[in-house]
Design a protein around this motif. Structure first.
Motif, PDB file in Angstrom:
ATOM      1  N   LYS A  44      14.048 -15.161 -15.072  1.00 50.94           N
ATOM      2  CA  LYS A  44      12.818 -15.798 -14.306  1.00 50.94           C
ATOM      3  C   LYS A  44      12.215 -14.998 -14.132  1.00 50.94           C
ATOM      4  N   CYS A  45      10.374 -16.204 -13.816  1.00 48.46           N
ATOM      5  CA  CYS A  45       9.965 -14.880 -12.669  1.00 48.46           C
ATOM      6  C   CYS A  45      10.107 -15.049 -12.164  1.00 48.46           C
ATOM      7  N   SER A  46      10.030 -13.058 -11.036  1.00 48.11           N
ATOM      8  CA  SER A  46      10.441 -12.839  -9.754  1.00 48.11           C
ATOM      9  C   SER A  46      10.019 -13.127  -8.805  1.00 48.11           C
ATOM     10  N   GLY A  47       8.374 -13.802  -9.139  1.00 50.22           N
ATOM     11  CA  GLY A  47       7.362 -14.924  -8.119  1.00 50.22           C
ATOM     12  C   GLY A  47       7.832 -15.679  -7.793  1.00 50.22           C
ATOM     13  N   CYS A  48       8.339 -17.066  -8.510  1.00 55.62           N
ATOM     14  CA  CYS A  48       8.657 -18.361  -7.846  1.00 55.62           C
ATOM     15  C   CYS A  48       8.899 -18.890  -8.435  1.00 55.62           C
ATOM     16  N   HIS A  49       9.912 -17.245  -9.687  1.00 57.38           N
ATOM     17  CA  HIS A  49      11.316 -18.367 -10.551  1.00 57.38           C
ATOM     18  C   HIS A  49      11.499 -19.577 -11.118  1.00 57.38           C
ATOM     19  N   ALA A  50       9.984 -20.358 -10.573  1.00 54.26           N
ATOM     20  CA  ALA A  50      10.498 -21.692 -11.819  1.00 54.26           C
ATOM     21  C   ALA A  50       9.811 -22.358 -13.148  1.00 54.26           C
ATOM     22  N   VAL A  51       9.802 -20.453 -13.345  1.00 49.39           N
ATOM     23  CA  VAL A  51       9.647 -20.262 -15.264  1.00 49.39           C
ATOM     24  C   VAL A  51      10.230 -19.438 -15.776  1.00 49.39           C
ATOM     25  N   ARG A  52      10.162 -19.137 -17.115  1.00 54.12           N
ATOM     26  CA  ARG A  52      11.226 -18.148 -17.688  1.00 54.12           C
ATOM     27  C   ARG A  52      10.680 -17.081 -18.672  1.00 54.12           C
ATOM     28  N   ALA A  65      -2.588 -16.024 -17.545  1.00 52.78           N
ATOM     29  CA  ALA A  65      -2.442 -16.937 -17.795  1.00 52.78           C
ATOM     30  C   ALA A  65      -1.178 -18.110 -15.994  1.00 52.78           C
ATOM     31  N   HIS A  66      -0.343 -17.315 -16.012  1.00 53.51           N
ATOM     32  CA  HIS A  66       0.735 -17.823 -15.060  1.00 53.51           C
ATOM     33  C   HIS A  66       0.456 -17.699 -13.755  1.00 53.51           C
ATOM     34  N   LYS A  67      -0.553 -16.130 -13.472  1.00 56.14           N
ATOM     35  CA  LYS A  67      -0.510 -16.199 -11.778  1.00 56.14           C
ATOM     36  C   LYS A  67      -1.114 -16.420 -11.006  1.00 56.14           C
ATOM     37  N   GLU A  69      -0.793 -20.462 -11.052  1.00 54.75           N
ATOM     38  CA  GLU A  69       0.117 -21.504 -10.894  1.00 54.75           C
ATOM     39  C   GLU A  69       1.489 -20.781  -9.887  1.00 54.75           C
ATOM     40  N   CYS A  70       1.669 -19.380 -10.711  1.00 58.92           N
ATOM     41  CA  CYS A  70       2.716 -18.323  -9.426  1.00 58.92           C
ATOM     42  C   CYS A  70       2.906 -19.244  -8.158  1.00 58.92           C
ATOM     43  N   ARG A  71       1.260 -18.101  -7.376  1.00 56.00           N
ATOM     44  CA  ARG A  71       1.610 -18.128  -5.945  1.00 56.00           C
ATOM     45  C   ARG A  71       1.826 -19.818  -5.706  1.00 56.00           C
TER      46      ARG A  71
END
Ligand SMILES: [Zn+2]
Ligand SMILES: [Zn+2]
Length: 87
Positions: A44-52, A65-67, A69-71
């Protein structure tokens, strides 16, 4: 402090498929990096834990690209937890 589990299967997977695809998430766990369809060794993304991602390389490749959305996802999670009736 209670933090909602965005990373569990109960999170995104109960949303309609069209919603999931609209926001770039697919019900089946798959690497979120563009062009990568790996379903193994996902972390998992350690920031949002929503993507892998299947690897740190993919995570880094997709970060630009994810930055944003992650925030956004982190802010949404924080808003959800701070909105609890226990405050
Ligand atoms: Zn990957
Ligand atoms: Zn993230």
């Amino acid at each position: 402090m209670y933090v909602p589990e965005l990373s569990s299967a109960a999170g995104y997977s109960d949303l309609p498929t069209e919603v999931l695809s609209a926001v770039g998430h697919t019900p089946a766990p798959v690497c979120a990096a563009e062009g990568c369809t790996s379903t193994e060794n996902l972390r998992k993304c350690s920031g949002c834990h929503a993507v892998r991602y299947c690897s740190e390389a993919c995570s880094r490749a997709h970060w630009r690209a994810h930055k944003a959305e992650c925030r956004r996802l982190q802010a949404a999670a924080a808003a959800a937890s701070s909105g609890s009736p226990e405050s």
